[in-house]
Design a protein around this motif. Structure first.
Motif, PDB file in Angstrom:
ATOM      1  N   ASP A 132      38.098  35.444  39.379  1.00  0.00           N
ATOM      2  CA  ASP A 132      36.827  34.764  39.634  1.00  0.00           C
ATOM      3  C   ASP A 132      36.658  34.483  41.117  1.00  0.00           C
ATOM      4  O   ASP A 132      35.602  34.762  41.714  1.00  0.00           O
ATOM      5  CB  ASP A 132      36.780  33.463  38.825  1.00  0.00           C
ATOM      6  CG  ASP A 132      35.412  32.796  38.861  1.00  0.00           C
ATOM      7  OD1 ASP A 132      34.394  33.514  39.009  1.00  0.00           O
ATOM      8  OD2 ASP A 132      35.348  31.567  38.729  1.00  0.00           O
ATOM      9  N   LEU A 133      37.699  33.944  41.755  1.00  0.00           N
ATOM     10  CA  LEU A 133      37.641  33.661  43.184  1.00  0.00           C
ATOM     11  C   LEU A 133      37.443  34.929  44.012  1.00  0.00           C
ATOM     12  O   LEU A 133      36.804  34.905  45.066  1.00  0.00           O
ATOM     13  CB  LEU A 133      38.924  32.948  43.627  1.00  0.00           C
ATOM     14  CG  LEU A 133      39.090  31.499  43.152  1.00  0.00           C
ATOM     15  CD1 LEU A 133      40.504  31.014  43.408  1.00  0.00           C
ATOM     16  CD2 LEU A 133      38.077  30.598  43.837  1.00  0.00           C
ATOM     17  N   ALA A 134      37.980  36.037  43.515  1.00  0.00           N
ATOM     18  CA  ALA A 134      37.856  37.318  44.222  1.00  0.00           C
ATOM     19  C   ALA A 134      36.500  37.980  43.990  1.00  0.00           C
ATOM     20  O   ALA A 134      36.194  38.998  44.612  1.00  0.00           O
ATOM     21  CB  ALA A 134      38.974  38.261  43.783  1.00  0.00           C
ATOM     22  N   GLY A 135      35.701  37.420  43.076  1.00  0.00           N
ATOM     23  CA  GLY A 135      34.391  37.982  42.794  1.00  0.00           C
ATOM     24  C   GLY A 135      34.407  39.163  41.859  1.00  0.00           C
ATOM     25  O   GLY A 135      33.395  39.868  41.711  1.00  0.00           O
ATOM     26  N   LEU A 136      35.529  39.386  41.176  1.00  0.00           N
ATOM     27  CA  LEU A 136      35.654  40.557  40.300  1.00  0.00           C
ATOM     28  C   LEU A 136      35.411  40.235  38.825  1.00  0.00           C
ATOM     29  O   LEU A 136      35.088  41.130  38.042  1.00  0.00           O
ATOM     30  CB  LEU A 136      37.052  41.177  40.435  1.00  0.00           C
ATOM     31  CG  LEU A 136      37.471  41.678  41.815  1.00  0.00           C
ATOM     32  CD1 LEU A 136      38.850  42.342  41.720  1.00  0.00           C
ATOM     33  CD2 LEU A 136      36.454  42.634  42.397  1.00  0.00           C
ATOM     34  N   LEU A 137      35.564  38.976  38.444  1.00  0.00           N
ATOM     35  CA  LEU A 137      35.537  38.607  37.028  1.00  0.00           C
ATOM     36  C   LEU A 137      34.287  39.079  36.279  1.00  0.00           C
ATOM     37  O   LEU A 137      34.407  39.570  35.147  1.00  0.00           O
ATOM     38  CB  LEU A 137      35.696  37.099  36.891  1.00  0.00           C
ATOM     39  CG  LEU A 137      35.865  36.561  35.465  1.00  0.00           C
ATOM     40  CD1 LEU A 137      37.115  37.142  34.804  1.00  0.00           C
ATOM     41  CD2 LEU A 137      35.938  35.034  35.468  1.00  0.00           C
ATOM     42  N   PRO A 138      33.083  38.973  36.841  1.00  0.00           N
ATOM     43  CA  PRO A 138      31.892  39.386  36.089  1.00  0.00           C
ATOM     44  C   PRO A 138      31.867  40.857  35.702  1.00  0.00           C
ATOM     45  O   PRO A 138      31.116  41.245  34.799  1.00  0.00           O
ATOM     46  CB  PRO A 138      30.738  39.054  37.049  1.00  0.00           C
ATOM     47  CG  PRO A 138      31.279  38.005  37.958  1.00  0.00           C
ATOM     48  CD  PRO A 138      32.722  38.355  38.142  1.00  0.00           C
TER      49      PRO A 138
END
Length: 224
Positions: A132-138
């Motif tokens: 999530d913090l890396a912006g990959l979760l979605p």
């Protein structure tokens, strides 16, 4: 024809070496403990040894997490509540999210063509937070993490459970990871196509029949 891509997380999408060292330094600072390069080298040796035992099925991921600082402080002759330190370290590690080169662009590109799943030996809450913090979760349809799955790579049951939960046939899946033992050998045991992320050009010491080998994540755009 692939319909889904399964990604390992650590040292495949997120740089675990950077995360590990950063969480180590921060945790030592919080406990007002002195450390130097030798201290960290000792920790790395212990950690590596424990993870190798895990890949052989001799211990679990939780055993690695529980014992690495216990063994480190014993080696350093430090009297400390290693469980408290463990929890502090795990909390700091959950905040670390340095990306491997090309990871963000590659995930964005592939998510427009395939269903993406993450498959990792770790703690679900920790890996979810880091992605999530890396912006990959979605970009991921689901996360398959060992403490939630109930099995650990390279156990064939880990991969079978991932396939069952994804509802995608093994012939339509490509598994991408950095570990020969945990990722490539484990996926191959279920007849899943494999892609070895091998940025350091290491030898295939297990002589595995790997479907694809790449040195850069951006190379995936050439084969997918």
């Amino acid at each position: 024809m692939y319909k889904a891509i399964f990604f390992d997380i650590d040292d495949t999408l997120l740089n675990f070496s950077v995360a590990n060292r950063s969480a180590f330094i921060q945790s030592f600072a919080e406990f007002n403990l002195d450390h130097d390069d030798l201290t960290y080298s000792t920790y790395k040796e212990i950690n590596h040894h424990l993870w190798e035992k895990q890949k052989l099925g001799q211990i679990t991921v939780q055993d690695v997490i529980n014992n690495r600082f216990k063994e480190l402080f014993r080696a350093l002759n430090v009297e400390l509540n290693h469980d408290h330190f463990r929890d502090t370290f795990q909390g700091n590690l959950a905040k670390e999210h340095t990306l491997e080169a090309g990871a963000a662009e590659t995930i964005h590109y592939l998510s427009q063509k395939y269903k993406l799943f993450a498959a990792s030996n770790s703690i679900l809450s920790q890996q979810k937070a880091r992605l999530d913090l890396a912006g990959l979760l979605p970009h991921f349809s689901d996360l398959y993490i060992s403490d939630d799955i109930g099995f650990e790579k390279p156990d064939q049951r880990f991969f079978e459970t991932c396939l069952h939960r994804s509802q995608i046939a093994k012939e339509e899946v490509l598994f991408i990871g950095d570990s020969l033992e945990a990722d490539m050998q484990g996926a191959a045991s279920c007849q899943i196509s494999t892609c070895w992320y091998n940025p350091n050009n290491l030898p295939n010491k297990l002589q595995l029949n790997i479907t694809h080998t790449i040195q850069h994540l951006s190379d995936l755009a050439k084969i997918l």
